[in-house]
Design an enzyme around this catalytic site. Structure first.
Site, PDB file in Angstrom:
ATOM      1  N   CYS A  42      29.114   7.072  -2.403  1.00 56.37           N
ATOM      2  CA  CYS A  42      28.704   6.194  -1.319  1.00 56.37           C
ATOM      3  C   CYS A  42      27.959   6.990  -0.255  1.00 56.37           C
ATOM      4  O   CYS A  42      28.463   7.983   0.259  1.00 56.37           O
ATOM      5  CB  CYS A  42      29.869   5.475  -0.672  1.00 56.37           C
ATOM      6  SG  CYS A  42      29.254   4.302   0.553  1.00 56.37           S
ATOM      7  N   ILE A  82      22.848   3.067 -10.745  1.00 54.07           N
ATOM      8  CA  ILE A  82      22.974   3.992  -9.642  1.00 54.07           C
ATOM      9  C   ILE A  82      23.620   3.320  -8.426  1.00 54.07           C
ATOM     10  O   ILE A  82      23.598   2.102  -8.317  1.00 54.07           O
ATOM     11  CB  ILE A  82      21.586   4.550  -9.193  1.00 54.07           C
ATOM     12  CG1 ILE A  82      20.656   3.389  -8.811  1.00 54.07           C
ATOM     13  CG2 ILE A  82      20.994   5.425 -10.262  1.00 54.07           C
ATOM     14  CD1 ILE A  82      19.308   3.844  -8.222  1.00 54.07           C
ATOM     15  N   ASN A  83      24.160   4.134  -7.534  1.00 54.59           N
ATOM     16  CA  ASN A  83      24.536   3.642  -6.217  1.00 54.59           C
ATOM     17  C   ASN A  83      23.238   3.518  -5.400  1.00 54.59           C
ATOM     18  O   ASN A  83      22.148   3.743  -5.918  1.00 54.59           O
ATOM     19  CB  ASN A  83      25.523   4.607  -5.555  1.00 54.59           C
ATOM     20  CG  ASN A  83      26.426   3.890  -4.553  1.00 54.59           C
ATOM     21  OD1 ASN A  83      25.962   3.052  -3.781  1.00 54.59           O
ATOM     22  ND2 ASN A  83      27.693   4.215  -4.556  1.00 54.59           N
ATOM     23  N   ASN A  98      37.089  -0.276  -7.842  1.00 55.68           N
ATOM     24  CA  ASN A  98      36.357   0.886  -7.338  1.00 55.68           C
ATOM     25  C   ASN A  98      37.281   1.647  -6.396  1.00 55.68           C
ATOM     26  O   ASN A  98      37.909   1.057  -5.519  1.00 55.68           O
ATOM     27  CB  ASN A  98      35.111   0.373  -6.605  1.00 55.68           C
ATOM     28  CG  ASN A  98      34.206   1.487  -6.130  1.00 55.68           C
ATOM     29  OD1 ASN A  98      34.476   2.106  -5.103  1.00 55.68           O
ATOM     30  ND2 ASN A  98      33.137   1.734  -6.853  1.00 55.68           N
ATOM     31  N   GLY A 122      30.008   1.123   5.272  1.00 56.40           N
ATOM     32  CA  GLY A 122      30.915   2.245   5.497  1.00 56.40           C
ATOM     33  C   GLY A 122      32.267   2.089   4.831  1.00 56.40           C
ATOM     34  O   GLY A 122      33.269   2.609   5.319  1.00 56.40           O
ATOM     35  N   ASN A 175      22.122  -1.149   3.665  1.00 60.19           N
ATOM     36  CA  ASN A 175      23.425  -1.463   4.226  1.00 60.19           C
ATOM     37  C   ASN A 175      24.175  -0.194   4.545  1.00 60.19           C
ATOM     38  O   ASN A 175      24.017   0.831   3.887  1.00 60.19           O
ATOM     39  CB  ASN A 175      24.244  -2.349   3.276  1.00 60.19           C
ATOM     40  CG  ASN A 175      25.094  -1.549   2.332  1.00 60.19           C
ATOM     41  OD1 ASN A 175      26.177  -1.091   2.688  1.00 60.19           O
ATOM     42  ND2 ASN A 175      24.592  -1.339   1.128  1.00 60.19           N
TER      43      ASN A 175
END
Lengths: 235, 312
Positions: free
Chosen positions: B140, B201-202, B109, B82, B79
């Protein structure tokens, strides 16, 4: 492929242009996203709902290969569909874009016209009986002339748009872009149904968007049907 | 046969303390998939969640990346949303009031392009009320400026975390990027900066190409890979970080079952968060909670603390 599902709650509420999210069977549910399908038709008396699709990937292959009587988890009806048809409406379907428009065409008996185009005859997958409806005039068109007129849905649309009450379209992006600009030039209100990859299907994840003035619209929640002027479709 | 009197068994205790936030269940919703929670509240039972981490909030609204933003991959998805979000003001006026009574603890967040933007959001949320913790997103992968840049350098990590720390008394989680050479260095920097817990984790940075268009499939070219495909990577990183920091860990990355959740806890996580798995199955938290209780009963485990890091 046409698959009919028994889903009385969804069938009762759904209106043309809305979609259902079909979750994968348990053995696939831990690694495959649900798939959005336009609703092809409903029968409120039997509680049935139909989807029409072609096999394009793993999800559609699974659904196409399912055994009669098997259970699938559905979420719906989802999204914002088409407004009510008015006399003289012109419907434009390209390829699988026929699915929501067949449902829309079947929602009334007032005079209305459907342009149904595809590359070849075998890509006109909608069963003929679904388009044999009182008050509906159907023009078929294929790129190679193997069924109906030779040309594109957009060619035919340019010719028939004059005097149309309103325009309702679903199909590939270039077709939608052309329908959008031709309708705009003719000063006729147009509604288009947009397809996009989805995850949640309910407006939470912001994964499915279409550009609009000043940002993005969510296809699953603000659409999939938009007023043509609401969104930006690149030609 | 003689009657055998069964030992009265206590109901396993799922309550945990995640860096000062007391959660009734070790299962959280990760930031992102649930958005701001409203849509899913009508769809699923929130009770199995100990906490909900809402989608990243920035000082000003962010419009996000051009579509396509999503693609399915083998056992996962990419994904590149954004970090589209309505901005702090609208979040506080419209979303927060609806979330306060949702049941699970609420963690917000927070995102930014500069340390000042992070502290601006943090200080306003600190006074908002009804928020149980903040999660600093320094990870991100989907935006060009900021975000991951802070999370790939220990000094920047320390700078952002310590700056936010000075602005809030709320428990502070720091969400780390896996797109680094050594995640334990970043984790230590976050701990030194004043983090109360580490989220990891991200997503892993990745991409796909559309061979018909001969172009990257995602509008942003790169996106973040999530889902079961990344679970072993996430588990390894939880294991590594658990050996490096004293603060608790919120483990996430492809968790799809109670077995997965137990593995994260045994690697050293205090709690787990669900992301992509909620798309596959919106009722996932419920089934994981049931599975956890079943495992604990079967193995005579009364509290999750008994198995936290037990595999180490």
């Amino acid at each position: 492929m046409r698959v009919t599902l028994y889903a009385p709650d969804i069938a009762r509420e759904a209106y043309p242009g809305q979609f259902v999210h079909i979750f994968m069977p348990p053995e696939h549910r831990d690694h495959m996203l649900p798939r959005p399908f336009s609703i092809f038709g409903t029968n409120r008396h039997t509680g049935e709902l139909a989807v029409l699709f072609e096999i394009v990937g793993r999800g559609t292959a699974l659904l196409a290969g399912t055994d009669p009587g098997s259970s699938w988890r559905l979420l719906g009806p989802l999204g914002r569909g088409f407004p009510v048809l008015q006399p003289g409406s012109l419907l434009v379907a390209g390829g699988m874009g026929i699915a929501p428009l067949a449902f829309l065409a079947a929602s009334t008996t007032i005079p209305r016209t459907l342009i149904y185009g595809a590359r070849t005859a075998d890509q006109l997958v909608c069963p003929r009986e679904n388009l044999e409806l009182p008050g509906l005039t159907v023009y078929e068109v294929t790129d190679d002339g193997s069924r109906g007129e030779k040309g594109t849905a957009v060619d035919l649309f340019s010719r028939l748009v004059e005097g149309a009450g309103a325009v309702f379209a679903c199909g590939p992006r270039p077709m939608l872009a052309a329908v959008r600009s031709i309708s705009n030039r003719a000063g006729i209100e147009a509604w288009i149904s947009v397809e996009e990859r989805m995850a949640c299907g309910i407006g939470a994840c912001l994964g499915c968007v279409v550009p609009a003035d000043g940002g993005y619209k969510q296809v699953c929640r603000d659409g999939p049907v938009f007023r043509a002027g609401e969104v930006i479709i690149d030609e | 046969m003689n009657e055998t009197k069964e030992q009265p068994q206590n109901e396993p205790e799922l309550k945990i303390n995640l860096g000062g936030i007391i959660l009734n269940s070790p299962i959280l919703a990760a930031s992102g998939p649930l958005g701001y929670g409203h849509e899913y509240r009508e769809l699923i039972n929130f009770d199995p969640f100990g906490g909900i981490i809402v989608k990243g909030i920035s000082l000003e609204p962010w419009s996000g990346n051009p579509p396509p933003r999503l693609a399915e991959t083998a056992s996962g998805m990419l994904n590149a949303v954004g970090l589209q979000n309505p901005g702090l003001v609208q979040f506080m006026e419209k979303d927060l009031p609806l979330l306060r009574d949702a049941g699970p603890k609420l963690i917000v967040n927070i995102i930014g392009c500069t340390p000042d933007q992070y502290t601006g959001v943090a200080s306003r949320l600190d006074r908002a009320g009804g928020i149980d913790g903040l999660e600093i997103n320094i990870s991100c992968p989907n935006i060009k400026a900021g975000g991951m840049a802070f999370g790939t350098d220990p000094r920047s990590t320390y700078r952002v975390v310590s700056a936010v720390r000075r602005k809030t008394k709320l428990p502070l989680l720091v969400k780390l990027s896996p797109n680094v050479t050594d995640i334990s260095i970043i984790a230590r920097a976050a701990e030194e900066g004043g983090a109360d817990a580490i989220s990891l984790i991200n997503t892993l940075s990745g991409m796909l190409i559309d061979i018909d268009q001969k172009k990257p499939l995602l509008g942003n070219t790169f996106g973040g890979l999530s889902g079961p495909a990344i679970m072993p990577v996430a588990l390894r990183m939880v294991w590594q970080v658990a050996g490096e920091v004293k603060i608790p860990i919120l483990g996430m990355g492809g968790i799809n079952s109670a077995d997965d959740a137990l593995q994260f806890i045994m690697a050293g996580a205090r709690a787990v968060a669900l992301g992509t798995g909620l798309f596959y199955n919106p009722g996932l938290a419920e089934s994981i909670k049931t599975g956890l209780v079943k495992y604990m009963r079967k193995n005579n485990i009364n509290t999750l603390g008994q198995i936290e890091g037990i595999a180490r």
